[in-house]
Design a protein around this motif. Structure first.
Motif, short mmCIF file in Angstrom:
data_model
loop_
_atom_site.label_atom_id
_atom_site.label_comp_id
_atom_site.label_asym_id
_atom_site.label_seq_id
_atom_site.Cartn_x
_atom_site.Cartn_y
_atom_site.Cartn_z
N ARG A 189 5.36 -1.03 -1.10
CA ARG A 189 5.42 -1.44 -2.51
C ARG A 189 6.86 -1.85 -2.83
O ARG A 189 7.80 -1.43 -2.14
CB ARG A 189 5.01 -0.28 -3.41
CG ARG A 189 5.94 0.92 -3.32
CD ARG A 189 5.67 1.93 -4.41
NE ARG A 189 6.53 3.10 -4.26
CZ ARG A 189 7.81 3.18 -4.63
NH1 ARG A 189 8.42 2.09 -5.14
NH2 ARG A 189 8.51 4.28 -4.46
N LYS A 240 0.81 -1.23 0.00
CA LYS A 240 0.00 0.00 0.00
C LYS A 240 0.84 1.27 0.00
O LYS A 240 0.45 2.28 -0.59
CB LYS A 240 -0.93 0.01 1.22
CG LYS A 240 -1.80 1.26 1.35
CD LYS A 240 -2.72 1.16 2.54
CE LYS A 240 -3.51 2.45 2.78
NZ LYS A 240 -4.44 2.73 1.65
N TYR A 241 2.02 1.25 0.64
CA TYR A 241 2.73 2.49 0.91
C TYR A 241 4.06 2.61 0.17
O TYR A 241 4.70 1.61 -0.16
CB TYR A 241 2.99 2.61 2.41
CG TYR A 241 1.73 2.80 3.22
CD1 TYR A 241 1.01 3.98 3.15
CD2 TYR A 241 1.25 1.78 4.05
CE1 TYR A 241 -0.16 4.15 3.88
CE2 TYR A 241 0.09 1.94 4.78
CZ TYR A 241 -0.61 3.14 4.70
OH TYR A 241 -1.77 3.30 5.42
#
Length: 293
Positions: free
Chosen positions: A146, A118-119
């Motif tokens: 990621r 997600k980040y």
């Protein structure tokens, strides 16, 4: 943020500590790795584990908050001895000129509320030592990044903190905790901490009786520092968790900073360059690091 940082430095080192911190800021306003770190998080979306921390704010050694597009946060409970009451939702105020990020309540080593990849970056300052299972936490932080994402990690250096009487934790011990899936209710290190914790460097802990009472209720307060780090252990643990270390440095009064990256999809992490590590150890302000160089 600035007032909180002043109070923390005063608690750790008194008036002399505040004066030394001010002198350091004049000589070196930012960490050496800050420029590289800033470029790696600029305009990205990230999550901070614990915090917020003055170290990442304006005036801090690694002031990345203002360069990020968005930062979410995770904390273990709705009320902590560090942050007070924490409100779930879009309530994480990391920079006054940007919208608050999402506030989660979850264990730092169990982020199942957050999807994988997600980040763009993960921030963590003085949290990893408070978890019983650092390798599990690092693995979770890697999962929510990621491929190519950045980890900005700060842990207390043994020599500069109230744990200076304790031995540095071994990598074997971290691996055993991971393999045993040790939980946050573990008190394996309690007696060692009670015996060797330097209360003169931790005035916020109160006297020995108050410290013992709080320590015994660690599942509630999370105040114990289960593991003791030097720079080589931090670098080895981050690599063991599947990250590629980009930079490492020691910063007075008690910080070890490691900047790392999750490898791109299909790529393996390369060990930190040994020459770069030796130089970081050699120039560290902490004797334990210099002796290991």
């Amino acid at each position: 943020m600035i007032v909180k940082r002043f109070v923390n430095v005063f608690k750790a080192g008194g008036v002399a500590g505040v004066l030394n911190a001010a002198a350091r800021r004049i000589r070196m306003p930012h960490a050496k790795s800050f420029a590289k770190c800033r470029n790696m998080v600029r305009d990205g979306s990230g999550i901070e584990i614990g915090g917020p921390r003055s170290l990442f704010a304006w005036g801090g050694l690694i002031p990345v908050y203002r360069h990020a597009r968005r930062i979410d946060n995770v904390n273990f409970a709705g009320k902590t001895i560090w942050e007070g009451t924490i409100e779930v939702g879009h309530s994480f105020k990391f920079y006054s000129r940007k919208a608050p990020g999402q506030q989660f309540l979850a264990e730092g080593g169990d982020l199942q509320v957050i999807p994988s990849g997600k980040y763009d970056f993960v921030l963590s300052s003085h949290m990893l030592e408070h978890t019983t299972n650092p390798l599990r936490a690092l693995a979770e932080w890697r999962r929510v990044l990621r491929p190519g994402g950045t980890l900005v990690l700060v842990v207390p250096a043994r020599d500069g903190a109230f744990d200076h009487r304790r031995p540095v934790t071994t990598m074997l011990h971290l691996v055993e905790d991971f393999e045993k899936n040790v939980g946050e209710d573990d008190l394996t290190h309690l007696e060692e901490i009670l015996e060797l914790h330097d209360l003169s460097k931790d005035p916020g802990a109160g006297d020995a009786a108050k410290f013992r009472e709080r320590a015994a209720r660690n599942a509630e307060f999370r105040s114990l520092q289960h593991h003791v780090f030097d720079m080589r252990l931090v670098v080895d643990a981050v690599f063991r968790a599947g990250f590629e270390v980009v930079a490492a440095e020691g910063l007075e009064p008690y910080h070890i900073v490691v900047l790392a990256r999750r490898p791109l999809a299909g790529a393996a992490a390369h060990p930190f360059d040994e020459d770069a590590l030796r130089e970081a150890l050699r120039t560290s302000p902490f004797p334990s690091d210099r002796q290991a160089s």
